[in-house]
Write a protein that holds these residues in place. Structure first.
Motif, mmCIF file in Angstrom:
data_model
loop_
_atom_site.group_PDB
_atom_site.id
_atom_site.type_symbol
_atom_site.label_atom_id
_atom_site.label_comp_id
_atom_site.label_asym_id
_atom_site.label_seq_id
_atom_site.Cartn_x
_atom_site.Cartn_y
_atom_site.Cartn_z
ATOM 1 N N ASN A 1 -7.128 14.299 1.602
ATOM 2 C CA ASN A 1 -6.899 13.371 0.490
ATOM 3 C C ASN A 1 -6.500 14.102 -0.793
ATOM 4 O O ASN A 1 -6.900 13.703 -1.882
ATOM 5 N N THR A 2 -5.738 15.179 -0.660
ATOM 6 C CA THR A 2 -5.254 15.887 -1.853
ATOM 7 C C THR A 2 -3.778 15.596 -2.129
ATOM 8 O O THR A 2 -3.199 16.144 -3.062
ATOM 9 N N GLY A 3 -3.177 14.758 -1.304
ATOM 10 C CA GLY A 3 -1.752 14.437 -1.468
ATOM 11 C C GLY A 3 -1.503 13.806 -2.832
ATOM 12 O O GLY A 3 -2.392 13.173 -3.414
ATOM 13 N N LEU A 4 -0.263 13.944 -3.326
ATOM 14 C CA LEU A 4 0.006 13.538 -4.709
ATOM 15 C C LEU A 4 0.949 12.342 -4.820
ATOM 16 O O LEU A 4 1.449 12.046 -5.897
ATOM 17 N N VAL A 5 1.174 11.641 -3.691
ATOM 18 C CA VAL A 5 2.087 10.500 -3.742
ATOM 19 C C VAL A 5 1.488 9.228 -3.127
ATOM 20 O O VAL A 5 2.205 8.285 -2.810
ATOM 21 N N GLY A 6 0.181 9.216 -2.937
ATOM 22 C CA GLY A 6 -0.478 8.009 -2.418
ATOM 23 C C GLY A 6 -0.281 7.781 -0.938
ATOM 24 O O GLY A 6 -0.484 6.670 -0.440
ATOM 25 N N GLY A 7 0.087 8.829 -0.185
ATOM 26 C CA GLY A 7 0.403 8.656 1.241
ATOM 27 C C GLY A 7 -0.795 8.338 2.120
ATOM 28 O O GLY A 7 -0.667 7.685 3.142
ATOM 29 N N GLY A 8 -1.980 8.796 1.727
ATOM 30 C CA GLY A 8 -3.159 8.585 2.570
ATOM 31 C C GLY A 8 -4.044 7.451 2.091
ATOM 32 O O GLY A 8 -5.210 7.357 2.481
ATOM 33 N N VAL A 9 -3.478 6.588 1.250
ATOM 34 C CA VAL A 9 -4.266 5.498 0.663
ATOM 35 C C VAL A 9 -4.013 4.200 1.442
ATOM 36 O O VAL A 9 -2.879 3.751 1.531
ATOM 37 N N PRO A 10 -5.050 3.581 2.010
ATOM 38 C CA PRO A 10 -4.844 2.315 2.716
ATOM 39 C C PRO A 10 -4.699 1.165 1.725
ATOM 40 O O PRO A 10 -5.304 1.181 0.654
ATOM 41 N N CYS A 11 -3.882 0.191 2.081
ATOM 42 C CA CYS A 11 -3.659 -0.964 1.194
ATOM 43 C C CYS A 11 -3.949 -2.234 1.979
ATOM 44 O O CYS A 11 -3.087 -3.096 2.126
ATOM 45 N N SER A 12 -5.149 -2.333 2.519
ATOM 46 C CA SER A 12 -5.509 -3.446 3.371
ATOM 47 C C SER A 12 -5.604 -4.742 2.573
ATOM 48 O O SER A 12 -6.093 -4.749 1.444
ATOM 49 N N THR A 13 -5.129 -5.831 3.181
ATOM 50 C CA THR A 13 -5.357 -7.157 2.600
ATOM 51 C C THR A 13 -5.920 -8.043 3.719
ATOM 52 O O THR A 13 -5.902 -7.646 4.886
ATOM 53 N N ALA A 14 -6.376 -9.236 3.360
ATOM 54 C CA ALA A 14 -7.021 -10.094 4.358
ATOM 55 C C ALA A 14 -6.081 -10.399 5.523
ATOM 56 O O ALA A 14 -6.470 -10.373 6.683
ATOM 57 N N ASP A 15 -4.806 -10.657 5.228
ATOM 58 C CA ASP A 15 -3.911 -11.011 6.339
ATOM 59 C C ASP A 15 -3.109 -9.821 6.852
ATOM 60 O O ASP A 15 -2.281 -9.957 7.738
#
Ligand SMILES: Cc1cc2nc3c(=O)[nH]c(=O)nc-3n(C[C@H](O)[C@H](O)[C@H](O)COP(=O)(O)OP(=O)(O)OC[C@H]3O[C@@H](n4cnc5c(N)ncnc54)[C@H](O)[C@@H]3O)c2cc1C
Length: 486
Positions: A83-97
């Motif tokens: 989780n040291t990446g600098l472009v948001g590549g390892g960030v989940p963006c889960s939503t309900a659907d």
């Protein structure tokens, strides 16, 4: 085929969570909000992740089983390393659907084999880079990838971002260092190409597709990488030059006269070094007088070479006599060398203390660096009067982190709101000079639009075709590299 549409996405029922839990067991299953926090906070604070579940598999078979479930239930799978990446590549963006689970490589952390005679190491994706370096050193070998985040970033993340760092000049990026890969594919098959061969002309070099793919094609579970002889003689110098053109001329002369022993050629502007001196206790330029630009130059060899330091000093004396370098010191001991590298590795951290920053990671052919810095500086000073340019990076690779600190006393949010507009114009300069808008950090979420702008047409069409062939349902790291619905 487009990525699965919202209507095809199954909501994350508790039974599905139970399926995942049965794959990884209680030690590999996290759904407690407070325990999940560290995985969801991205290193620069640009993104805040969201996921109902974090899975921490400990074997390749578990990763494959997780991906099989993700495919069955149409759930996004977001790989994460250190989780040291600098472009948001390892960030989940889960939503309900549109649920996404985060899959951390943290427990895939075994060194599987070291072969000193083949100069190779096989390690799992979750091994921290420093651990891989140490394992190689214990076997009398060098794993040359080195970067500021090496105490936390992981081998799988390094491969998936094609990490560069400070020794690319001599050893190349991860693309040059990987011999073989093991990858779990979105449908649960495993691509086992963990070979340690230097020569293997048997069709397409499939591993290269996954290197630098930022987790959009599969989950890297292990890799076999090249090792090198340990350097037995290392000479490190800190130099002052008046401008970027002199820095480039110094680089060309060093490469020409010191040859392949030249291992690192880093540069930084005066403000960067002043920020380090101000904010990092015990770190400062060892030169008495301030300079517009500084260079950190390292020369190393596996030979025991008592003359190397003298050769470097004579070379530097010649450049000083011609006026190319204004001043310089050669580290006289290991601790002095470490201090110089600490200074270099503290630059991002020091800049953080100066308020909001807009960052660029561009590359240009080395000869174009002076033009890039001059044009980009003049552009940003026109766009944001009082902006402070913090420029540093890997000059030998033509790679500069052309960062901007907000003008003192101004509003951070107003400054950051201009990020994409300013960056697009800075990138335009890099591209016009034959360069790239993303030299080593990748695309992630941050640069999806920029990829479409600067690599559109045939390159993007081919990338999309590869994505569809390997991940037809679009479950791997949705919204990274490509827009969520491409
Ligand atoms: C202080 C500092 C200095 C840095 N210096 C450099 C530098 O000099 N050079 C450089 O190149 N980078 C540098 N970086 C950026 C970063 O450290 C690298 O990109 C690093 O390679 C990311 O590794 P990670 O394990 O932290 O990956 P993460 O941040 O966890 O993930 C990065 C990307 O890889 C994917 N990924 C992670 N693991 C896997 C896996 N096993 N399989 C498939 N996909 C996966 C993720 O989904 C994400 O898209 C620096 C960062 C910091 C904070």
């Amino acid at each position: 085929m487009a990525r699965a549409k919202t209507s095809h996405v199954t909501p994350l029922f508790s039974e599905i969570a139970a399926d995942f839990r049965s794959v990884v067991g209680p030690d590999g299953f996290l759904d407690d909000r407070s325990a999940m926090d560290a995985y969801l906070t991205e290193s620069r604070g640009l993104y805040r992740g969201e996921t109902p579940l974090i899975l921490l598999p400990s074997t390749t078979a578990q990763v494959a089983a997780i991906l099989r479930l993700c495919t069955r239930y149409r759930i996004g799978a977001v790989p994460q390393g250190g989780n040291t990446g600098l472009v948001g590549g390892g960030v989940p963006c889960s939503t309900a659907d549109r649920p996404e689970v985060l899959i951390s490589a943290r427990r895939l952390n075994r060194i599987r084999a070291i072969d000193p005679e083949n100069f190779s190491i096989t390690a799992e994706a979750g091994c921290v880079l420093a651990t891989v370096q140490e394992a190689a050193a214990r076997a009398g070998r060098l794993f040359p990838l080195s970067l500021g985040a090496e105490g936390s970033c992981q081998l799988g993340g390094n491969i998936s971002t094609n990490a560069g760092g400070t020794a690319v000049l001599r050893f190349g990026t991860m693309r040059d260092l990987v011999l073989g890969l093991e990858v779990a594919l979105p449908d649960g098959r495993v691509l086992d190409s963990l070979r340690s061969l230097r020569k293997d002309n048997t069709g397409y070099d499939l591993k290269q597709l996954f290197i630098g793919a930022e987790g959009t094609l599969g989950f890297v579970t292990a890799a076999t990488c090249k090792l090198f002889p340990q350097p037995r003689t290392v000479v490190t110098a800190w130099l002052a030059v008046s401008d970027v053109r002199s820095a480039i001329a110094t680089y060309a002369a060093a490469r020409d006269q010191l040859g392949d022993d030249l291992t690192a050629f880093e540069f930084a502007n005066r403000l960067t070094v002043e920020f380090v001196a101000k904010h990092i206790p015990g770190s400062h330029s060892p030169l008495g007088v301030a300079s517009p630009w500084y260079l950190l130059v390292e020369v190393s060899t596996a030979r025991l070479d008592a003359d190397l330091a003298l050769q470097v000093q004579e070379f530097l004396a010649k450049l000083h006599a011609t006026g190319l370098i204004a001043d310089g010191v050669v580290a006289a001991s290991g601790p002095q060398r470490d201090a110089l590298w600490r200074l270099r590795h503290s630059m991002s951290e020091a800049q953080k203390k100066e308020g909001a920053s807009i960052k660029h990671d561009v590359s240009v052919p080395v000869a174009g660096m002076a033009d890039f810095v001059a044009q980009a500086t003049s552009l940003v000073q026109g766009l944001v009067p009082g902006v402070r340019v913090v420029a540093f990076g890997h000059l030998g690779d033509g790679n500069v982190h052309f960062n901007l600190s907000q003008p003192p006393g101004t509003d951070s949010a107003d400054f950051l709101a201009r990020w994409s507009d300013i960056s697009h114009q800075v990138h335009e300069i890099a591209v016009s000079l034959g360069g790239s808008f993303s030299a080593e950090h990748g695309i992630g979420m941050l640069k999806v639009q920029e990829l479409a702008s600067w690599r559109g047409g045939v390159p993007l069409q081919l990338m999309q075709a590869v994505k569809r062939a390997i991940d037809p349902l679009g479950i791997m790291n949705p919204g990274k590299v490509f827009p969520a619905e491409f």
